[in-house]
Design a protein around this motif. Structure first.
Motif, PDB file in Angstrom:
ATOM      1  N   TYR A 100       2.022  98.902  -6.990  1.00 17.89           N
ATOM      2  CA  TYR A 100       2.122  97.651  -6.243  1.00 17.89           C
ATOM      3  C   TYR A 100       1.327  97.676  -4.935  1.00 17.89           C
ATOM      4  O   TYR A 100       0.476  96.816  -4.695  1.00 17.89           O
ATOM      5  CB  TYR A 100       3.601  97.314  -5.961  1.00 17.89           C
TER       6      TYR A 100
ATOM      7  N   GLY B 152      10.203  94.038  -1.784  1.00 16.17           N
ATOM      8  CA  GLY B 152       9.441  94.853  -2.727  1.00 16.17           C
ATOM      9  C   GLY B 152       9.550  96.335  -2.383  1.00 16.17           C
ATOM     10  O   GLY B 152      10.640  96.857  -2.148  1.00 16.17           O
TER      11      GLY B 152
ATOM     12  N   MET C 225      11.785  98.414  -7.420  1.00 14.23           N
ATOM     13  CA  MET C 225      11.081  98.203  -6.149  1.00 14.23           C
ATOM     14  C   MET C 225      11.834  98.915  -5.017  1.00 14.23           C
ATOM     15  O   MET C 225      11.237  99.595  -4.177  1.00 14.23           O
ATOM     16  CB  MET C 225      10.986  96.709  -5.824  1.00 14.23           C
TER      17      MET C 225
ATOM     18  N   ASP D  72      20.622  89.059  -3.675  1.00 16.84           N
ATOM     19  CA  ASP D  72      19.860  87.855  -3.999  1.00 16.84           C
ATOM     20  C   ASP D  72      19.546  87.066  -2.717  1.00 16.84           C
ATOM     21  O   ASP D  72      20.450  86.819  -1.907  1.00 16.84           O
ATOM     22  CB  ASP D  72      20.701  86.988  -4.955  1.00 16.84           C
TER      23      ASP D  72
ATOM     24  N   ALA E 184       7.136  86.062  -1.810  1.00 20.60           N
ATOM     25  CA  ALA E 184       8.375  86.102  -2.595  1.00 20.60           C
ATOM     26  C   ALA E 184       9.026  84.730  -2.801  1.00 20.60           C
ATOM     27  O   ALA E 184       9.607  84.481  -3.862  1.00 20.60           O
ATOM     28  CB  ALA E 184       9.373  87.042  -1.927  1.00 20.60           C
TER      29      ALA E 184
ATOM     30  N   PHE F  34      11.599  82.771  -6.218  1.00 15.89           N
ATOM     31  CA  PHE F  34      13.048  82.574  -6.195  1.00 15.89           C
ATOM     32  C   PHE F  34      13.444  81.376  -7.059  1.00 15.89           C
ATOM     33  O   PHE F  34      12.805  80.327  -7.015  1.00 15.89           O
ATOM     34  CB  PHE F  34      13.561  82.316  -4.775  1.00 15.89           C
TER      35      PHE F  34
HETATM   36  C1  SAM Z   1       5.443  90.100  -4.801  1.00 16.18           C
HETATM   37  S1  SAM Z   1       6.826  90.999  -4.165  1.00 16.18           S
HETATM   38  C2  SAM Z   1       6.600  90.857  -2.404  1.00 16.18           C
HETATM   39  C3  SAM Z   1       6.809  92.189  -1.697  1.00 16.18           C
HETATM   40  C4  SAM Z   1       6.378  92.166  -0.218  1.00 16.18           C
HETATM   41  N1  SAM Z   1       7.198  91.240   0.542  1.00 16.18           N
HETATM   42  C5  SAM Z   1       4.924  91.793  -0.077  1.00 16.18           C
HETATM   43  O1  SAM Z   1       4.607  90.810   0.602  1.00 16.18           O
HETATM   44  O2  SAM Z   1       4.083  92.508  -0.638  1.00 16.18           O
HETATM   45  C6  SAM Z   1       8.141  89.816  -4.443  1.00 16.18           C
HETATM   46  C7  SAM Z   1       9.510  90.474  -4.423  1.00 16.18           C
HETATM   47  O3  SAM Z   1      10.509  89.442  -4.401  1.00 16.18           O
HETATM   48  C8  SAM Z   1      11.605  89.955  -5.148  1.00 16.18           C
HETATM   49  N2  SAM Z   1      12.511  88.853  -5.545  1.00 16.18           N
HETATM   50  C9  SAM Z   1      12.312  87.917  -6.493  1.00 16.18           C
HETATM   51  N3  SAM Z   1      13.367  87.088  -6.585  1.00 16.18           N
HETATM   52  C10 SAM Z   1      14.275  87.510  -5.657  1.00 16.18           C
HETATM   53  C11 SAM Z   1      15.551  87.043  -5.246  1.00 16.18           C
HETATM   54  N4  SAM Z   1      16.138  85.981  -5.819  1.00 16.18           N
HETATM   55  N5  SAM Z   1      16.172  87.706  -4.260  1.00 16.18           N
HETATM   56  C12 SAM Z   1      15.596  88.787  -3.662  1.00 16.18           C
HETATM   57  N6  SAM Z   1      14.383  89.262  -4.008  1.00 16.18           N
HETATM   58  C13 SAM Z   1      13.716  88.642  -4.995  1.00 16.18           C
HETATM   59  C14 SAM Z   1      10.947  90.658  -6.313  1.00 16.18           C
HETATM   60  O4  SAM Z   1      11.821  91.547  -6.957  1.00 16.18           O
HETATM   61  C15 SAM Z   1       9.764  91.339  -5.643  1.00 16.18           C
HETATM   62  O5  SAM Z   1      10.046  92.654  -5.273  1.00 16.18           O
END
Ligand code: SAM
Length: 253
Positions: free
Chosen positions: A53, A98, A125, A148, A167, A171
């Motif tokens: 990642y 992440g 993650m 969540d 992120a 959601f």
């Molecule tokens: C693309 S990564 C972003 C990581 C970091 N913030 C960045 O900018 O590189 C998106 C993250 O959001 C998390 N995610 C997705 N839905 C979520 C939710 N409902 N609650 C918490 N985390 C969530 C995913 O598991 C993932 O690790």
């Protein structure tokens, strides 16, 4: 003291006893099946994507989404720090953290008296985030929670700054997540968001609708996130659009 123990008092009372320490993070979701809104989120919960990642996945896909002349990863970290106006001793929440790539950067800014909490639903993650934070010797001020974003499990007014980078568009209920991010901020607290934005031209918008529906990724209208922050009482809102992405920041009035 390990920062994970400093997180417990910030947890809402009704979930405090449920929090189990698993692989170095506090788990509030447990083994129950959690429903993913699409295949991009399935990848976030795989074992492979967290391994590549930070080095490959995020810089490469970020470049495609931000456009050739959009900010690189170092510049993104700088934008986040500026929008969050971090100072030593601050408490920061990193939503959808992440592997903790931004969480660790914030941990350096807030110093040993500060506390940065990363929250994510993905076990793979978070496992990686804990290992990387220990390796960077930041475990005294950087900790992780599995939970969540739509049900952020913290007491109101617990954090001076909230970040949600790459992120919000994943959601299932992004507006509910914004409600919770607002509630956990102190008055005057700062928010920084990096997420998707829809293009202007009709052919592009049609392509985006199809691609977005297939991937489970939402594409926000150009004023949607700004308006959502205004409605929740944020002031001094700034927006920078680059490619199919936007950075948005504000301060809670
Ligand atoms: C693309 S990564 C972003 C990581 C970091 N913030 C960045 O900018 O590189 C998106 C993250 O959001 C998390 N995610 C997705 N839905 C979520 C939710 N409902 N609650 C918490 N985390 C969530 C995913 O598991 C993932 O690790």
């Amino acid at each position: 003291m390990d920062a994970v123990e400093r997180v417990r008092p910030l947890l809402a009372r009704d979930v405090r006893d449920e929090a189990q320490l698993v692989d170095g993070y506090l788990d509030l979701l447990g083994p129950e099946e959690h429903s993913s809104p699409g295949f991009v989120q399935n990848l976030m919960e795989s074992t492979f994507v967290p391994l590549v990642y930070e080095r490959w996945w995020r810089p490469a896909l970020g470049r495609v989404a931000k456009g050739l002349f959009g900010p690189g990863m170092a510049e993104e970290r700088r934008i986040a720090r500026l929008l969050l106006a971090l100072s030593p001793g601050d408490g920061v929440l990193d939503v959808g953290c992440g592997t903790g790539n931004f969480t660790r950067d914030f941990a350096r800014s807030v110093g040993a008296d500060g506390l940065v909490v990363g929250i994510d639903v993905s076990e793979t993650m978070l496992t990686r985030a804990v290992v990387a934070t220990r390796a960077a010797q930041l475990s005294d001020r950087g900790a992780y929670v599995r939970g969540d974003a739509a049900e952020l499990p913290f007491l109101d007014s617990s954090f001076d700054a909230v970040c949600c980078f790459a992120a919000l568009h994943l959601f299932a209920n992004p507006m509910r997540a914004l409600d919770r991010m607002t509630a956990v901020l102190t008055p005057g607290g700062r928010i920084a968001i990096f997420t998707s934005v829809r293009g202007r031209s009709m052919p592009l918008r049609t392509f985006e609708s199809v691609a977005g529906a297939r991937s489970g990724m939402r594409l926000f209208e150009r004023d949607e996130v700004v308006k959502a922050l205004e409605e929740r009482g944020f002031e001094d809102i700034q927006q920078r659009i680059t490619g199919l992405t936007q950075f948005v920041g504000g301060r809670l009035g």
